[in-house]
Design a protein around this motif. Structure first.
Motif, short mmCIF file in Angstrom:
data_model
loop_
_atom_site.label_atom_id
_atom_site.label_comp_id
_atom_site.label_asym_id
_atom_site.label_seq_id
_atom_site.Cartn_x
_atom_site.Cartn_y
_atom_site.Cartn_z
N ASP A 195 0.84 -1.21 0.00
CA ASP A 195 0.00 0.00 0.00
C ASP A 195 0.87 1.25 0.00
N PHE A 196 0.43 2.30 -0.69
CA PHE A 196 1.09 3.60 -0.63
C PHE A 196 0.37 4.42 0.43
N VAL A 197 1.13 5.05 1.33
CA VAL A 197 0.55 5.88 2.38
C VAL A 197 1.16 7.28 2.32
N ASN A 198 0.39 8.23 2.80
CA ASN A 198 0.85 9.61 2.89
C ASN A 198 1.21 9.94 4.33
N GLU A 199 1.99 10.97 4.52
CA GLU A 199 2.35 11.41 5.87
C GLU A 199 1.09 11.66 6.67
N GLY A 200 1.03 11.11 7.89
CA GLY A 200 -0.12 11.29 8.77
C GLY A 200 -1.17 10.21 8.67
#
Length: 70
Positions: free
Chosen positions: A58-63
């Motif tokens: 999975d790609f995740v973003n900051e936070g």
């Protein structure tokens, strides 16, 4: 409920815990890959893993929430 969040954007490379597992403060729970570097994400507090919100790849973003602790 405590949350472990991503400190930067990246791809989930490894999940080091399972639901129901006890973790300690400072324990690595997820490893992100970003710019060809592995970044361990650590629990800030001790607790029991209640839910893993991501999967390997999975790609995740900051936070973004990665894991919730009870």
């Amino acid at each position: 409920m405590k949350q472990v969040t991503a400190s930067m954007a990246g791809t989930v490379w490894n999940i080091a815990v399972s639901e129901g597992e006890q973790v300690t403060a400072g324990q690595s729970v997820v490893v992100l890959e970003s710019m060809k570097m592995e970044i361990p994400i650590e629990a800030e507090a001790a607790g029991t893993v209640e839910e893993i919100k991501v999967a390997v790849g999975d790609f995740v973003n900051e936070g973004d929430v990665l894991v919730t602790l009870a």
